[in-house]
Enzyme design. Sequence first.
Site, short mmCIF file in Angstrom:
data_model
loop_
_atom_site.label_atom_id
_atom_site.label_comp_id
_atom_site.label_asym_id
_atom_site.label_seq_id
_atom_site.Cartn_x
_atom_site.Cartn_y
_atom_site.Cartn_z
N LEU A 145 7.84 -0.07 -4.85
CA LEU A 145 8.54 -0.72 -5.74
C LEU A 145 9.86 -0.58 -4.69
O LEU A 145 10.21 -1.75 -4.79
CB LEU A 145 9.08 0.64 -6.10
CG LEU A 145 8.22 1.47 -6.98
CD1 LEU A 145 8.92 3.34 -7.74
CD2 LEU A 145 8.15 0.76 -8.61
N GLY A 172 13.32 0.80 2.09
CA GLY A 172 14.58 0.22 3.33
C GLY A 172 14.31 1.03 4.80
O GLY A 172 13.50 1.51 5.35
N GLY A 173 15.62 0.96 5.13
CA GLY A 173 15.52 1.75 6.84
C GLY A 173 14.44 2.84 6.80
O GLY A 173 14.46 3.32 7.95
N MET A 174 14.97 3.89 5.86
CA MET A 174 14.30 5.48 5.79
C MET A 174 12.30 5.00 5.42
O MET A 174 11.57 5.89 6.11
CB MET A 174 14.91 6.06 4.63
CG MET A 174 16.15 6.37 4.73
SD MET A 174 16.74 7.20 5.93
CE MET A 174 15.86 9.38 5.82
N GLY A 175 12.11 4.33 4.59
CA GLY A 175 10.26 3.99 4.53
C GLY A 175 10.23 2.83 3.51
O GLY A 175 11.02 2.14 3.37
N ASP A 222 24.78 7.11 1.15
CA ASP A 222 24.53 6.12 1.50
C ASP A 222 24.63 5.35 -0.55
O ASP A 222 23.34 5.13 -0.95
CB ASP A 222 23.36 5.53 1.16
CG ASP A 222 23.53 4.15 1.90
OD1 ASP A 222 21.69 4.18 2.33
OD2 ASP A 222 23.75 3.81 1.63
#
Length: 573
Positions: free
Chosen positions: A25, A28-31, A141
Amino acid sequence: MCVTTSPKAPPPGLTVGGYALRARLGEGGMGVVHLGQKPGERPVAIKVLRPHVVGDDEARRRLAREVSSLTRVRSRRIAEIVDADPWGEIPYVATRYVPGLSLHDHVQDEGALSGDDLLWFADCLAEAVEAVHAVGVLHRDIKPSNVIMEGRTPILIDFGLARVAEDSRITMNGWLLGTPGYLAPEILYGDDASAASDVHAWAATVAYAGTGRAPFGRGPSVAIMDRVRRGEHDLSGLDPQVLPLVEEALAPVARDRPSLEEVRDWLEDLADPEALGEDDRPRERLAASPVTLPYAVLAHEDAAAPTLVGTGVASRQPEAPASEPVHWSEEWDEQDDDTHHDLPAHGWGDDGTVPHRQTRVLPDGTTEYVTDYGPPVRERAPAGERLRRSGTLLALGGVVAGGITVAPYLALAVLFAGVWLLRSGSMAASSVGHRRSRRGIKWYDGIQLLLAAPWHVVAGVGGTLLLFLWSLGIAAAIALLCFAASLSMLTSLGTIGVFFAVGLWWGPGSERLRSPVHRVVDPLARRGVPWLLVTLLVAAGASGLGAAASAQGTSWAPDDAAPLSDVRLPGWL
């Protein structure tokens, strides 16, 4: 036979936590976010966390604690957590899957929102953020890519995980997750994120929904951040109904922004109930009990405003002295701008300090740091400073006791007038602060304060009378004890004066008295020599009053004699 795999699809047969990964999907920076599903169950959004977010046992324990606390409740405006495994070989968080486009893609395909649709969007998004704050956690965020449009209703996603990342190793090294144009100015100055920071991001997202463009423009990250810090936004074309509210919520100074409660009240006043469907009618406001704060998941990452891989703009190097420039490094994952920049701290605050940070000292000696967020952060003052405060306050109490010993009636009249003025001034200051928190600093604040001064003077009478009656009651009880103990007149009056001062300081409504006194005493206690001189001067005044009473006796003016002067008890002079 060769089997090809779409770049948007995970490898065939890959599972995480028993969920078969069907499609990718977003990222991003997190996963990385996948559409996952267990046999016979509804699909969910699976966020597989990156190693720098959950890379060691401490980070996994932190994630487990956060997930445990954030999954206790639900909200209809957020994509809540349905499953998580911080300790798995592949740590993940699974949330409710929300079919639909992100706000960014929705606006690109359908155009900007306006009228009742924009009001409904703004109120629903505010309700989602309010649910986050109700359990004491920030989103951190909010942006168009973290809002999924379920029909005409926004669903907030990807919140909570930023809190885990904030404590991870990347932020320990001076990095912070965020998005240029949706990070509040105080974060760029190096302060902590706050509820007001989420309000700022909410307003920027509403502005994007209503105009179809980022309110602080596009371009290099440093240029966008500079416009954010100065409050240079472009809201042209935004629906006039929400324009004033969005302008106030985008105020550069956090304390000038409205609270979420004020935002929702404003929007509900604007809403037309007849234009809303049966399921869209406003429901009861969130109560004090927790609502929902999930760790939701990232879907449909915003290509125009991507999540930063890391930024140091909100973290100060601890070893750098405040008197020297402090540098931040940043690495923006924005288009092809992967350069590094050094931003000097000078000009952002006095001597490189963080602006917009207020402090006040409570009566118990605790320093309260108000960083425009929720409950204030308290820090215990050094023992020496607390001792100096106490010494000055004791000297002031001695002046009160000495005045009552020398001339009780006159001293009480002067004290009443002083307490009355201090309480009235405190009420006026609180009124100004409340107005500024709702609609920002205005040029006519001083004029409005002067015009309202008579009202505050009148309003202060009632509280002052109550406080004085309370203190007089304590003084009367002490007087009876002094009579019973057959103390001399001077000793009795001195003792009564001490307890009268204590009653004034701790009686009902005394906060209005303590607050202005602390505003003078607390800064003085931080400066050794000035504190010593002032305190010695006040103590000398108290001693002088006591000496005058001993030498000349007590003056009962305007009366001719002391109360109960015809009563004689053993031991009275």
